[in-house]
Design a protein around this motif. Sequence first.
Motif, PDB file in Angstrom:
ATOM      1  N   LYS A 145       7.292  21.395   1.499  1.00 23.20           N
ATOM      2  CA  LYS A 145       7.811  21.451   2.877  1.00 23.20           C
ATOM      3  C   LYS A 145       6.848  20.776   3.847  1.00 23.20           C
ATOM      4  CE  LYS A 145      10.611  25.635   2.496  1.00 23.20           C
ATOM      5  NZ  LYS A 145      10.550  27.089   2.627  1.00 23.20           N
ATOM      6  N   LEU A 146       5.549  21.015   3.649  1.00 26.05           N
ATOM      7  CA  LEU A 146       4.550  20.376   4.519  1.00 26.05           C
ATOM      8  C   LEU A 146       4.629  18.852   4.417  1.00 26.05           C
ATOM      9  CD1 LEU A 146       1.358  22.546   3.951  1.00 26.05           C
ATOM     10  CD2 LEU A 146       2.368  21.991   6.180  1.00 26.05           C
ATOM     11  N   ILE A 198      -6.751  16.162   5.695  1.00 20.94           N
ATOM     12  CA  ILE A 198      -5.837  16.108   6.843  1.00 20.94           C
ATOM     13  C   ILE A 198      -6.283  17.062   7.961  1.00 20.94           C
ATOM     14  CG2 ILE A 198      -4.184  17.842   5.992  1.00 20.94           C
ATOM     15  CD1 ILE A 198      -3.267  14.469   7.629  1.00 20.94           C
ATOM     16  N   ILE A 213       1.110   5.465   0.314  1.00 19.86           N
ATOM     17  CA  ILE A 213       0.465   6.697   0.766  1.00 19.86           C
ATOM     18  C   ILE A 213       0.774   7.816  -0.219  1.00 19.86           C
ATOM     19  CG2 ILE A 213       0.500   8.513   2.549  1.00 19.86           C
ATOM     20  CD1 ILE A 213      -0.767   6.063   3.643  1.00 19.86           C
ATOM     21  N   ASN A 224       0.849  -1.196   0.000  1.00 20.44           N
ATOM     22  CA  ASN A 224       0.000   0.000   0.000  1.00 20.44           C
ATOM     23  C   ASN A 224       0.878   1.238   0.000  1.00 20.44           C
ATOM     24  OD1 ASN A 224      -2.782   1.231   0.331  1.00 20.44           O
ATOM     25  ND2 ASN A 224      -1.727   2.140   2.079  1.00 20.44           N
ATOM     26  N   VAL A 229      -4.173  10.818   0.985  1.00 16.50           N
ATOM     27  CA  VAL A 229      -4.393  11.693   2.139  1.00 16.50           C
ATOM     28  C   VAL A 229      -4.433  13.127   1.609  1.00 16.50           C
ATOM     29  CG1 VAL A 229      -3.492  12.484   4.355  1.00 16.50           C
ATOM     30  CG2 VAL A 229      -3.153  10.091   3.648  1.00 16.50           C
ATOM     31  N   LEU A 241      -4.112  16.900   1.389  1.00  9.44           N
ATOM     32  CA  LEU A 241      -3.528  18.039   2.119  1.00  9.44           C
ATOM     33  C   LEU A 241      -4.446  19.247   1.940  1.00  9.44           C
ATOM     34  CD1 LEU A 241       0.311  17.741   1.443  1.00  9.44           C
ATOM     35  CD2 LEU A 241      -1.071  16.741   3.276  1.00  9.44           C
ATOM     36  N   ALA A 288       9.227   9.869   6.752  1.00  7.16           N
ATOM     37  CA  ALA A 288       8.844   8.886   7.778  1.00  7.16           C
ATOM     38  C   ALA A 288       8.127   7.657   7.219  1.00  7.16           C
ATOM     39  CB  ALA A 288       7.936   9.545   8.825  1.00  7.16           C
ATOM     40  N   VAL A 289       7.470   7.820   6.091  1.00  2.00           N
ATOM     41  CA  VAL A 289       6.617   6.736   5.578  1.00  2.00           C
ATOM     42  C   VAL A 289       7.200   6.201   4.278  1.00  2.00           C
ATOM     43  CG1 VAL A 289       4.302   6.093   4.825  1.00  2.00           C
ATOM     44  CG2 VAL A 289       4.588   7.771   6.666  1.00  2.00           C
ATOM     45  N   LEU A 347       0.169  11.891  -0.609  1.00  2.34           N
ATOM     46  CA  LEU A 347      -0.299  13.174  -0.073  1.00  2.34           C
ATOM     47  C   LEU A 347      -0.750  14.024  -1.259  1.00  2.34           C
ATOM     48  CD1 LEU A 347       2.563  13.921   2.486  1.00  2.34           C
ATOM     49  CD2 LEU A 347       0.348  12.814   2.911  1.00  2.34           C
ATOM     50  N   PRO A 399       8.199  15.920   6.185  1.00  3.97           N
ATOM     51  CA  PRO A 399       8.300  14.999   7.331  1.00  3.97           C
ATOM     52  C   PRO A 399       7.594  13.660   7.074  1.00  3.97           C
ATOM     53  CG  PRO A 399       7.798  17.222   8.096  1.00  3.97           C
ATOM     54  CD  PRO A 399       7.665  17.241   6.598  1.00  3.97           C
ATOM     55  N   THR A 400       6.455  13.693   6.377  1.00  4.24           N
ATOM     56  CA  THR A 400       5.744  12.442   6.079  1.00  4.24           C
ATOM     57  C   THR A 400       6.526  11.605   5.070  1.00  4.24           C
ATOM     58  OG1 THR A 400       3.643  13.576   6.439  1.00  4.24           O
ATOM     59  CG2 THR A 400       3.549  11.445   5.321  1.00  4.24           C
TER      60      THR A 400
END
Lengths: 123, 123
Positions: A23-24, A100, A5, A3, A65, A67, A31-32, A7, A27-28
Amino acid sequence: MSNRIILLAHGSSDRHWCETFEKLATPTLEAVDGSRIAYMELASPSLEDVIAEGANAGCTSFTIVPLFLAAGRHLRKDVPVMVKTLEAAHNVSIQLAPPIGESPQLGHAIRDAVVTELQADTQ
Amino acid sequence: MSNRIILLAHGSSDRHWCETFEKLATPTLEAVDGSRIAYMELASPSLEDVIAEGANAGCTSFTIVPLFLAAGRHLRKDVPVMVKTLEAAHNVSIQLAPPIGESPQLGHAIRDAVVTELQADTQ
């Protein structure tokens, strides 16, 4: 990872607007594993490009997801139509998550940002 | 408190849309004394109403924190015009902050929300 993700931001021809979203998303994306940013329109990569890339790499399911802080016409009408078209075109399953902004973490982050800014202003 | 924080959202005739922003604003409204939410258009209270209320209560300076993820036409053009008009009409000083999406806390919150959702999905 089966799966992926994604954004999803609206997109704009204004480069500064897209940079804010990049920039937003950073971090995701860090991390993902396998996560991507994509745009509805006016910027690249498009949602279609990101779904196609994932399908070619063997992904069969995606979670989008948005934004967006809240669900307006784009999320209620336009994106669900795009999702159905892309599912059929690439033989994949796509789940559209709520915007989000409906996640409680966002309201807490807004508070933290405002409080930090206030403290910085009064120092 | 001489400076008042105003969280500014776009506004919509869709009640669910406004409720999402009211939830987003709640932690800030609870944490920051005298803070308010206001809408550019299509919902109440309007920015003008909130500035007028504050001016009547003796506030002479306001900081508008836009509940937008990035700066589009509204924040670059429309809101600055509204700000100048309201400053003159109410003899107050209004500072327009960058969109809340430019605060690093937001990107971290997006990551936390996505990671939490992923973990919830796989449990």
